[in-house]
Design a protein around this motif. Structure first.
Motif, PDB file in Angstrom:
ATOM      1  N   LEU A  49       5.179   5.581   8.552  1.00  0.00           N
ATOM      2  CA  LEU A  49       5.467   5.809   7.130  1.00  0.00           C
ATOM      3  C   LEU A  49       6.962   5.861   6.895  1.00  0.00           C
ATOM      4  O   LEU A  49       7.726   6.338   7.730  1.00  0.00           O
ATOM      5  N   HIS A  50       7.362   5.385   5.723  1.00  0.00           N
ATOM      6  CA  HIS A  50       8.746   5.566   5.282  1.00  0.00           C
ATOM      7  C   HIS A  50       8.630   6.204   3.910  1.00  0.00           C
ATOM      8  O   HIS A  50       8.242   5.534   2.946  1.00  0.00           O
ATOM      9  N   GLY A  51       8.921   7.496   3.818  1.00  0.00           N
ATOM     10  CA  GLY A  51       8.698   8.214   2.559  1.00  0.00           C
ATOM     11  C   GLY A  51       7.225   8.149   2.223  1.00  0.00           C
ATOM     12  O   GLY A  51       6.377   8.495   3.032  1.00  0.00           O
ATOM     13  N   ASN A  52       6.937   7.603   1.040  1.00  0.00           N
ATOM     14  CA  ASN A  52       5.562   7.540   0.562  1.00  0.00           C
ATOM     15  C   ASN A  52       4.913   6.180   0.812  1.00  0.00           C
ATOM     16  O   ASN A  52       3.784   5.960   0.406  1.00  0.00           O
ATOM     17  N   GLN A  53       5.647   5.288   1.458  1.00  0.00           N
ATOM     18  CA  GLN A  53       5.143   3.919   1.663  1.00  0.00           C
ATOM     19  C   GLN A  53       4.782   3.696   3.130  1.00  0.00           C
ATOM     20  O   GLN A  53       5.389   4.303   4.018  1.00  0.00           O
ATOM     21  N   LEU A  54       3.836   2.794   3.347  1.00  0.00           N
ATOM     22  CA  LEU A  54       3.516   2.386   4.713  1.00  0.00           C
ATOM     23  C   LEU A  54       4.600   1.423   5.181  1.00  0.00           C
ATOM     24  O   LEU A  54       4.826   0.388   4.548  1.00  0.00           O
ATOM     25  N   GLU A  55       5.270   1.759   6.260  1.00  0.00           N
ATOM     26  CA  GLU A  55       6.322   0.861   6.745  1.00  0.00           C
ATOM     27  C   GLU A  55       5.716  -0.223   7.635  1.00  0.00           C
ATOM     28  O   GLU A  55       6.032  -1.386   7.536  1.00  0.00           O
ATOM     29  N   TYR A  56       4.816   0.221   8.530  1.00  0.00           N
ATOM     30  CA  TYR A  56       4.116  -0.751   9.377  1.00  0.00           C
ATOM     31  C   TYR A  56       2.760  -0.178   9.768  1.00  0.00           C
ATOM     32  O   TYR A  56       2.538   1.041   9.712  1.00  0.00           O
ATOM     33  N   SER A  57       1.868  -1.060  10.169  1.00  0.00           N
ATOM     34  CA  SER A  57       0.570  -0.631  10.707  1.00  0.00           C
ATOM     35  C   SER A  57       0.265  -1.466  11.932  1.00  0.00           C
ATOM     36  O   SER A  57       0.499  -2.682  11.930  1.00  0.00           O
TER      37      SER A  57
ATOM     38  N   LEU B 273       0.827  -1.217   0.000  1.00  0.00           N
ATOM     39  CA  LEU B 273       0.000   0.000   0.000  1.00  0.00           C
ATOM     40  C   LEU B 273       0.853   1.256   0.000  1.00  0.00           C
ATOM     41  O   LEU B 273       1.794   1.381   0.792  1.00  0.00           O
ATOM     42  N   GLY B 274       0.497   2.198  -0.885  1.00  0.00           N
ATOM     43  CA  GLY B 274       1.107   3.521  -0.828  1.00  0.00           C
ATOM     44  C   GLY B 274       0.432   4.305   0.294  1.00  0.00           C
ATOM     45  O   GLY B 274      -0.654   3.922   0.755  1.00  0.00           O
TER      46      GLY B 274
END
Ligand code: BTN
Length: 249
Positions: free
Chosen positions: A125-133, A74-75
């Motif tokens: 978030l890491h930049g534009n990406q989901l790093e963890y949820s 996911l973005g």
């Protein structure tokens, strides 16, 4: 049902904790956990809800737990899809007990007697990406808070008999897994369509507070970034996020 069996392969059970989301966040920071790890307790002492509220759950057999996910597919603009699949998993769980329910934007679950489950998702978030949820879920299984100003329900109230929370957790994880697989397979349209079919307020006039002003509107859709699209009685289209729009009595 397609089931990867990945969610809940590891379940960390705690006698007591302030918040399973806080505990999960610590584990993520320490880098010690696998995708799909579940943290659960029957004694959450400082549960957190949406919009800065508390989540009150007693120790007589309600579920409070968090799932750690790394949704790399996911973005950041699609992050709300994880909320949608979580709501759908709760809704499927209730349907499996023949309990009629509606999903309420952004991500609660209601029966005609009131709120039965709540979801609090916290993302890194890491930049534009989901790093963890961290997907935090509270389900009123055998009890619910008794607050006259806020109607709530439980699975027990709906069924009129007590139920084993362990069985409910197992069922929920199966449904979550099913929907998480849709995410992994990028079946975003089917997730959006199913969420909207089960959504409270779709094509039904209700009151919404929009930046402090109350309008009568129907829900047209909910975007995958969490934005709700409303159409007022006068045909005006209004959209906004959960900090801007709220359904009101
Ligand atoms: C809401 O309806 O406002 C969301 C409630 C979310 C509660 C759950 S219980 C498990 C997890 N840990 C928390 O502190 N909150 C979530």
């Amino acid at each position: 049902m397609n089931n990867t069996g990945f969610t809940g392969s590891t379940i960390i059970r705690l006698d007591s904790v302030d918040s399973t989301n806080n505990y999960a966040a610590k584990l993520v920071k320490e880098g010690k956990v696998f995708d799909g790890t579940v943290i659960m307790t029957y004694n959450q002492t400082n549960g957190r809800g949406q919009r800065g509220k508390n989540w009150i759950s007693n120790t007589t057999g309600n579920l409070t737990f968090s799932i750690i996910c790394y949704p790399k597919m996911l973005g950041a603009k699609e992050y709300f899809l994880l909320s949608k699949v979580t709501s759908l998993a709760v809704s499927d769980l209730l349907n499996s007990y023949q309990i009629k329910n509606k999903v309420k934007w952004p991500n609660d679950c209601y029966t005609s007697n009131g709120k039965i489950a709540g979801i609090l998702i916290e993302n890194g978030l890491h930049g534009n990406q989901l790093e963890y949820s961290i997907v935090g879920i509270g389900i009123n299984v055998n009890d619910h808070p008794n607050q006259p100003e806020f109607r709530s329900s439980s699975i027990r109230d709906e069924l009129q008999y007590a139920i084993d929370p362990e069985a409910v957790l197992k069922d929920f994880l199966k449904h979550f897994d099913h929907w998480y697989l849709h995410l992994r397979n990028s079946n975003f349209t089917s997730i959006k369509n199913t969420y909207e079919q089960r959504l409270m307020g779709i094509n039904e006039l209700a009151n919404y507070s929009v930046n402090e002003k109350t309008v009568k509107a129907i829900v047209k859709s909910v975007e995958n970034d969490g934005k709700i699209i409303l159409e007022t009685n006068e045909g005006e289209i209004i959209s906004g996020y959960m900090d801007e729009i709220k359904r009101v009595p």
